[in-house]
Design a protein around this motif. Structure first.
Motif, PDB file in Angstrom:
ATOM      1  N   ASP A  15       3.807   6.683 -20.774  1.00  0.00           N
ATOM      2  CA  ASP A  15       3.050   7.240 -21.286  1.00  0.00           C
ATOM      3  C   ASP A  15       2.860   8.831 -21.047  1.00  0.00           C
ATOM      4  OD1 ASP A  15       2.517   5.476 -23.428  1.00  0.00           O
ATOM      5  OD2 ASP A  15       0.244   5.837 -23.722  1.00  0.00           O
TER       6      ASP A  15
ATOM      7  N   LEU B 187      -6.884  15.902 -24.998  1.00  0.00           N
ATOM      8  CA  LEU B 187      -6.908  13.785 -25.654  1.00  0.00           C
ATOM      9  C   LEU B 187      -6.990  13.653 -24.550  1.00  0.00           C
ATOM     10  CD1 LEU B 187      -7.177  10.962 -27.090  1.00  0.00           C
ATOM     11  CD2 LEU B 187      -4.092  11.614 -27.792  1.00  0.00           C
ATOM     12  N   LEU B 188      -5.549  14.183 -23.299  1.00  0.00           N
ATOM     13  CA  LEU B 188      -5.217  13.451 -22.038  1.00  0.00           C
ATOM     14  C   LEU B 188      -5.987  13.419 -21.181  1.00  0.00           C
ATOM     15  CD1 LEU B 188      -1.392  14.643 -21.273  1.00  0.00           C
ATOM     16  CD2 LEU B 188      -2.844  12.369 -22.215  1.00  0.00           C
ATOM     17  N   LYS B 189      -6.912  14.894 -21.363  1.00  0.00           N
ATOM     18  CA  LYS B 189      -8.538  14.867 -20.730  1.00  0.00           C
ATOM     19  C   LYS B 189      -9.511  13.409 -21.095  1.00  0.00           C
ATOM     20  CE  LYS B 189     -11.820  18.617 -19.369  1.00  0.00           C
ATOM     21  NZ  LYS B 189     -12.690  20.354 -19.426  1.00  0.00           N
ATOM     22  N   LYS B 190      -9.259  13.389 -21.603  1.00  0.00           N
ATOM     23  CA  LYS B 190     -10.212  12.681 -22.893  1.00  0.00           C
ATOM     24  C   LYS B 190     -10.231  10.951 -22.198  1.00  0.00           C
ATOM     25  CE  LYS B 190     -11.994  10.532 -26.946  1.00  0.00           C
ATOM     26  NZ  LYS B 190     -11.497   9.915 -27.894  1.00  0.00           N
ATOM     27  N   LEU B 191      -8.446  10.204 -22.366  1.00  0.00           N
ATOM     28  CA  LEU B 191      -8.155   9.609 -21.431  1.00  0.00           C
ATOM     29  C   LEU B 191      -7.921   9.900 -20.030  1.00  0.00           C
ATOM     30  CD1 LEU B 191      -5.198   9.153 -23.694  1.00  0.00           C
ATOM     31  CD2 LEU B 191      -7.379   7.710 -23.993  1.00  0.00           C
TER      32      LEU B 191
ATOM     33  N   ALA C 285      -6.417  10.748 -17.802  1.00  0.00           N
ATOM     34  CA  ALA C 285      -5.026  11.223 -17.558  1.00  0.00           C
ATOM     35  C   ALA C 285      -3.669  12.583 -17.219  1.00  0.00           C
ATOM     36  CB  ALA C 285      -3.519  10.417 -18.864  1.00  0.00           C
TER      37      ALA C 285
ATOM     38  N   ASN D  76      -0.668   3.406 -25.370  1.00  0.00           N
ATOM     39  CA  ASN D  76      -2.499   3.725 -25.782  1.00  0.00           C
ATOM     40  C   ASN D  76      -2.586   4.062 -27.164  1.00  0.00           C
ATOM     41  OD1 ASN D  76      -4.406   5.890 -25.978  1.00  0.00           O
ATOM     42  ND2 ASN D  76      -4.667   4.925 -24.470  1.00  0.00           N
TER      43      ASN D  76
ATOM     44  N   GLU E  17      -4.517   5.720 -29.320  1.00  0.00           N
ATOM     45  CA  GLU E  17      -4.817   6.752 -29.077  1.00  0.00           C
ATOM     46  C   GLU E  17      -3.490   7.721 -28.920  1.00  0.00           C
ATOM     47  OE1 GLU E  17      -9.004   9.491 -28.898  1.00  0.00           O
ATOM     48  OE2 GLU E  17      -8.810   7.146 -27.456  1.00  0.00           O
ATOM     49  N   PHE E  18      -3.152   7.672 -28.102  1.00  0.00           N
ATOM     50  CA  PHE E  18      -1.742   9.163 -27.655  1.00  0.00           C
ATOM     51  C   PHE E  18      -0.635   8.312 -28.541  1.00  0.00           C
ATOM     52  CE2 PHE E  18       2.312   9.698 -24.803  1.00  0.00           C
ATOM     53  CZ  PHE E  18       2.006  10.958 -25.317  1.00  0.00           C
TER      54      PHE E  18
END
Lengths: 177, 120
Positions: free
Chosen positions: A31, A82-86, A88, A147, A149-150
């Motif tokens: 991902d 989104l990546l920050k939230k995850l 990653a 993922n 959400e991704f």
């Protein structure tokens, strides 16, 4: 001349994206690598658009380029959020590097053109670029994303990119051959 | 003299009564108008306007909300009204007046996005 440039670009992009597709199908891309490629693809289109604003006086071309900058910037801001939230981070990979190299070569080709020749080549490149990116996102990246959400984010981004593809198609027709 | 004064008082009373009735009637009418005015919400999502067409009456308000990641506009076909750039979750309100430009409207950034307003 324009056809040659167009086909050369399309072939190069197909080779790059084809390679990434094969890797993803083989389970070679995770991902974070897909995120990096998608982010890079956005940045590349922003660079093309900035070049168009430097080189073109055509109102339709400039409006399209401004929309590309506005939309791809917004998508990338949302992707990073989104990546920050995850928790990653995007992961650099050979496909992203290949995309950047091909794009740099394409920008050099475009810079050599003037006036309507530039406008037509830019529009044709935008159409082919979005067609290939969309095909890869839809048929490879979305199925490969793990993922949820991704995966949904990629689906949403694809709607944006498909709209751009339609817009580019109209621009190509309007500019003629 | 007393009869004349009495007559003037009656005239004044009548005038006040008529005025009061007019005020009350006007108030009631005004309340009735504002009570019947509707708010129509148009969501922008997936590069489309939902609903794509709004039937509104004079006095109604249309509110656009951008639910997309990218910016959009809601702009009259003739440019008579324009939301300007709407970021995600931004809202734009338009109160319909007798001379409000109806018909098709677009997102100026994405010309394929078309909506319509019809005024009853």
């Amino acid at each position: 001349m324009f056809r040659k440039i167009f086909l050369s670009c399309a072939a190069g992009l197909l080779a790059v994206l084809g390679a990434s597709s094969a890797s993803a199908e083989d389970g070679g891309l995770n991902d974070m690598q897909i995120a990096h490629i998608a982010y890079t693809a956005d940045e590349i289109d922003i660079q093309y658009a900035k070049l168009a604003l430097e080189c073109s006086d055509n109102a339709d071309v400039r409006a399209f380029a401004e929309t590309m900058i506005r939309d791809h910037t917004a998508v990338n801001v949302a992707a990073l959020a989104l990546l920050k939230k995850l928790g990653a981070s995007p992961e650099d990979n050979p496909t992203s590097q290949s995309l950047l190299a091909s794009a740099a070569a394409k920008r050099t080709e475009l810079k050599a053109l003037k006036g309507v020749a530039f406008d037509r080549a830019y529009a044709a490149n935008e159409l082919s670029y979005h067609q290939f990116v969309n095909k890869t996102v839809e048929s490879t990246f979305i199925p490969a994303a793990q993922n949820a959400e991704f995966k949904q984010f990629l689906r949403t981004a694809l709607v944006t990119f498909k709209t751009h593809e339609g817009h580019a198609e109209k621009l190509v027709k309007k500019l003629g051959k | 003299m007393a009869a004349a004064t009495s007559q003037r008082v009656k005239v004044i009373r009548s005038a006040v009564l008529v005025g009061l009735i007019a005020l009350i009637a006007g108030g009631v009418f005004s309340l009735a108008t504002s009570a019947s005015a509707e708010t129509h919400v148009v969501e922008i999502r997936g590069f489309e306007f939902f609903p794509a067409e709004v039937n509104a009456a004079v006095g109604d308000t249309i509110v656009w909300i951008n639910k997309d990641v990218v910016p959009h506009t809601a702009t009259a076909g003739d440019g008579a009204w324009d939301s300007g750039l709407m970021e995600t979750d931004d809202e734009f309100s338009l109160t319909i007046e007798a001379d409000t430009s109806a018909g098709d409207y677009v997102c100026t950034f994405h010309p394929n996005m078309v909506g319509a307003i019809s005024v009853e």
